[in-house]
Design a protein around this motif. Structure first.
Motif, PDB file in Angstrom:
ATOM      1  N   TYR A 205       0.804  -1.213   0.000  1.00  0.00           N
ATOM      2  CA  TYR A 205       0.000   0.000   0.000  1.00  0.00           C
ATOM      3  C   TYR A 205       0.843   1.273   0.000  1.00  0.00           C
ATOM      4  N   ALA A 206       2.156   1.140   0.102  1.00  0.00           N
ATOM      5  CA  ALA A 206       3.011   2.322  -0.065  1.00  0.00           C
ATOM      6  C   ALA A 206       2.883   2.877  -1.476  1.00  0.00           C
ATOM      7  N   GLU A 207       2.404   2.044  -2.431  1.00  0.00           N
ATOM      8  CA  GLU A 207       2.184   2.497  -3.810  1.00  0.00           C
ATOM      9  C   GLU A 207       0.882   3.270  -3.948  1.00  0.00           C
ATOM     10  N   GLY A 208      -0.003   3.145  -2.965  1.00  0.00           N
ATOM     11  CA  GLY A 208      -1.320   3.759  -3.070  1.00  0.00           C
ATOM     12  C   GLY A 208      -2.404   2.715  -2.866  1.00  0.00           C
ATOM     13  N   PRO A 209      -3.669   3.084  -3.085  1.00  0.00           N
ATOM     14  CA  PRO A 209      -4.784   2.168  -2.797  1.00  0.00           C
ATOM     15  C   PRO A 209      -4.886   0.989  -3.758  1.00  0.00           C
ATOM     16  N   ASN A 210      -4.253   1.063  -4.927  1.00  0.00           N
ATOM     17  CA  ASN A 210      -4.316  -0.023  -5.906  1.00  0.00           C
ATOM     18  C   ASN A 210      -2.905  -0.443  -6.311  1.00  0.00           C
ATOM     19  N   PRO A 211      -2.173  -1.062  -5.399  1.00  0.00           N
ATOM     20  CA  PRO A 211      -0.771  -1.398  -5.679  1.00  0.00           C
ATOM     21  C   PRO A 211      -0.634  -2.517  -6.697  1.00  0.00           C
ATOM     22  N   SER A 212       0.494  -2.520  -7.387  1.00  0.00           N
ATOM     23  CA  SER A 212       0.777  -3.584  -8.350  1.00  0.00           C
ATOM     24  C   SER A 212       1.633  -4.685  -7.745  1.00  0.00           C
ATOM     25  N   ALA A 213       2.166  -4.454  -6.549  1.00  0.00           N
ATOM     26  CA  ALA A 213       3.045  -5.432  -5.902  1.00  0.00           C
ATOM     27  C   ALA A 213       2.436  -5.953  -4.609  1.00  0.00           C
ATOM     28  N   ALA A 214       2.681  -7.232  -4.335  1.00  0.00           N
ATOM     29  CA  ALA A 214       2.293  -7.852  -3.073  1.00  0.00           C
ATOM     30  C   ALA A 214       3.571  -8.245  -2.334  1.00  0.00           C
ATOM     31  N   GLY A 225      10.019 -28.195   3.847  1.00  0.00           N
ATOM     32  CA  GLY A 225       9.257 -28.010   2.622  1.00  0.00           C
ATOM     33  C   GLY A 225       8.039 -27.133   2.752  1.00  0.00           C
ATOM     34  N   ALA A 226       7.601 -26.871   3.976  1.00  0.00           N
ATOM     35  CA  ALA A 226       6.377 -26.076   4.152  1.00  0.00           C
ATOM     36  C   ALA A 226       6.556 -24.654   3.623  1.00  0.00           C
ATOM     37  N   GLY A 227       7.727 -24.082   3.836  1.00  0.00           N
ATOM     38  CA  GLY A 227       7.969 -22.725   3.367  1.00  0.00           C
ATOM     39  C   GLY A 227       7.832 -22.603   1.860  1.00  0.00           C
ATOM     40  N   ARG A 228       8.356 -23.582   1.136  1.00  0.00           N
ATOM     41  CA  ARG A 228       8.264 -23.556  -0.327  1.00  0.00           C
ATOM     42  C   ARG A 228       6.810 -23.650  -0.781  1.00  0.00           C
ATOM     43  N   HIS A 229       6.032 -24.505  -0.144  1.00  0.00           N
ATOM     44  CA  HIS A 229       4.617 -24.643  -0.500  1.00  0.00           C
ATOM     45  C   HIS A 229       3.852 -23.362  -0.181  1.00  0.00           C
ATOM     46  N   LEU A 230       4.123 -22.770   0.971  1.00  0.00           N
ATOM     47  CA  LEU A 230       3.448 -21.531   1.351  1.00  0.00           C
ATOM     48  C   LEU A 230       3.747 -20.426   0.342  1.00  0.00           C
ATOM     49  N   ALA A 231       5.025 -20.303  -0.047  1.00  0.00           N
ATOM     50  CA  ALA A 231       5.407 -19.268  -1.008  1.00  0.00           C
ATOM     51  C   ALA A 231       4.732 -19.496  -2.359  1.00  0.00           C
ATOM     52  N   SER A 232       4.639 -20.760  -2.771  1.00  0.00           N
ATOM     53  CA  SER A 232       3.991 -21.070  -4.040  1.00  0.00           C
ATOM     54  C   SER A 232       2.527 -20.643  -4.026  1.00  0.00           C
ATOM     55  N   HIS A 233       1.827 -20.941  -2.954  1.00  0.00           N
ATOM     56  CA  HIS A 233       0.416 -20.535  -2.859  1.00  0.00           C
ATOM     57  C   HIS A 233       0.290 -19.008  -2.843  1.00  0.00           C
ATOM     58  N   PHE A 234       1.197 -18.346  -2.151  1.00  0.00           N
ATOM     59  CA  PHE A 234       1.173 -16.878  -2.111  1.00  0.00           C
ATOM     60  C   PHE A 234       1.343 -16.306  -3.518  1.00  0.00           C
ATOM     61  N   HIS A 235       2.346 -16.783  -4.258  1.00  0.00           N
ATOM     62  CA  HIS A 235       2.600 -16.258  -5.597  1.00  0.00           C
ATOM     63  C   HIS A 235       1.401 -16.484  -6.526  1.00  0.00           C
ATOM     64  N   LYS A 236       0.841 -17.667  -6.497  1.00  0.00           N
ATOM     65  CA  LYS A 236      -0.300 -17.971  -7.367  1.00  0.00           C
ATOM     66  C   LYS A 236      -1.517 -17.118  -7.011  1.00  0.00           C
ATOM     67  N   SER A 237      -1.786 -16.980  -5.719  1.00  0.00           N
ATOM     68  CA  SER A 237      -2.936 -16.196  -5.293  1.00  0.00           C
ATOM     69  C   SER A 237      -2.754 -14.725  -5.646  1.00  0.00           C
ATOM     70  N   ALA A 238      -1.532 -14.200  -5.436  1.00  0.00           N
ATOM     71  CA  ALA A 238      -1.269 -12.791  -5.757  1.00  0.00           C
ATOM     72  C   ALA A 238      -1.472 -12.531  -7.247  1.00  0.00           C
ATOM     73  N   LEU A 239      -1.038 -13.457  -8.083  1.00  0.00           N
ATOM     74  CA  LEU A 239      -1.230 -13.306  -9.526  1.00  0.00           C
ATOM     75  C   LEU A 239      -2.717 -13.317  -9.873  1.00  0.00           C
ATOM     76  N   GLN A 240      -3.471 -14.218  -9.269  1.00  0.00           N
ATOM     77  CA  GLN A 240      -4.903 -14.297  -9.533  1.00  0.00           C
ATOM     78  C   GLN A 240      -5.637 -13.032  -9.091  1.00  0.00           C
ATOM     79  N   LEU A 241      -5.119 -12.380  -8.060  1.00  0.00           N
ATOM     80  CA  LEU A 241      -5.728 -11.148  -7.565  1.00  0.00           C
ATOM     81  C   LEU A 241      -5.394  -9.947  -8.441  1.00  0.00           C
ATOM     82  N   GLY A 242      -4.481 -10.130  -9.404  1.00  0.00           N
ATOM     83  CA  GLY A 242      -4.141  -9.043 -10.313  1.00  0.00           C
ATOM     84  C   GLY A 242      -2.836  -8.341 -10.005  1.00  0.00           C
ATOM     85  N   PHE A 243      -2.114  -8.785  -9.002  1.00  0.00           N
ATOM     86  CA  PHE A 243      -0.806  -8.190  -8.719  1.00  0.00           C
ATOM     87  C   PHE A 243       0.178  -8.628  -9.798  1.00  0.00           C
TER      88      PHE A 243
END
Length: 281
Positions: A205-214, A225-243
């Motif tokens: 949100y440092a970019e403003g109300p509609n940021p392009s980065a997560a 291995g949990a960290g790798r799985h968590l990061a993968s889900h984060f990246h996929k979800s962020a992309l789906q949200l439009g980031f």
């Protein structure tokens, strides 16, 4: 925590006499540092070190606002891009002022960015040890109580670790609840339902109300291995949200997540240092 605020003309900082251990010995820390000129910075640092010496201290860490739960590290290298949400910011000369006062580097960190269209493509093999679930958006206090409990266990072996009470932890994080996006917060749970890891992401949100980065702000795991799985889900979800971009924030140079960030093709855009001074040396 015993603190002492020092103000001079054009500079200020806070001395925290009860900081974390460094090299097996208790340390004081210097935080909340700002100065308008190098001369003012040198003077306030001199007074702070003198105060610590008079109090019987012989180890000083900075910049650090008491412990690693709060703001710490100084920017040592940057591509000039704007600071992201909750990133430590310092004027270019402030790191040099610490070095001139006798401090040397005791730990290094970095932040990197990666295009989500690139990193969200890979998926690690499924694990029988845990499953990943997104936060349901309900009961944020319960969310942060779980995050606190796992953080204490996962981070207790880290350098410069110092315990913090659950109430103090909640006081720090509950104010950010209005900024949370449940699709960027994930848990790894074992078959018995116990927590094996978490990932806390937040829009930049440092970019403003509609940021392009997560921002992948914090994650911790107790299962391989949990960290790798968590990061993968984060990246996929962020992309789906439009980031468009993920920021891998404030990673220790020697952390396993540093290797993972490089492997995912992330580019470092900022480096940070934590500095220490031995008064008995």
């Amino acid at each position: 925590m015993t603190t002492h605020i020092i103000r001079t003309e054009g500079a200020k900082l806070t001395v925290y006499l009860e900081g974390p251990e460094w090299e097996g010995a208790p340390s004081a820390t210097l935080g909340d540092f700002s100065c308008e000129t190098p001369e003012a910075g040198r003077e306030v640092l001199r007074r702070a070190i003198e105060h610590i010496r008079d109090a019987g201290g012989d180890r000083v860490i900075g910049p650090m606002s008491g412990d690693t739960w709060h703001s710490y590290r100084v920017v040592s290298e940057s591509d000039g891009s704007a600071a992201f949400l909750m990133e430590p910011t310092h004027k270019p000369h402030e790191a040099e002022l610490f070095r001139a006062a006798g401090f040397s580097v005791i730990s290094k960190y970095f932040s990197a960015r990666v295009a989500l269209a690139q990193t969200a493509q890979a998926s690690p093999a499924a694990s029988e040890a845990f499953e990943i679930e997104a936060w349901d958006g309900r009961n944020p206090e319960a969310l942060f109580r779980q995050v606190y409990a796992l953080s204490v266990e996962a981070f207790s072996r880290n350098a410069f670790y110092k315990p913090i009470s659950e109430s103090d932890f909640l006081a720090m994080y509950m104010p950010v609840v209005p900024m949370l996006k449940r699709e960027l917060i994930f848990f790894a749970r074992r078959p018995d339902g116990s927590l094996a890891g978490f990932l806390f992401g937040i829009p930049n949100y440092a970019e403003g109300p509609n940021p392009s980065a997560a921002i992948l702000k914090t994650y911790a795991s107790l299962e391989r291995g949990a960290g790798r799985h968590l990061a993968s889900h984060f990246h996929k979800s962020a992309l789906q949200l439009g980031f468009e971009t993920a920021i891998h924030a404030l990673i220790h140079d020697d952390n396993q997540s540093a290797e993972r960030s490089v492997a995912e093709g992330a580019t470092v855009f900022r480096r940070y240092e934590l500095l220490g001074l031995r008064l008995d040396g």
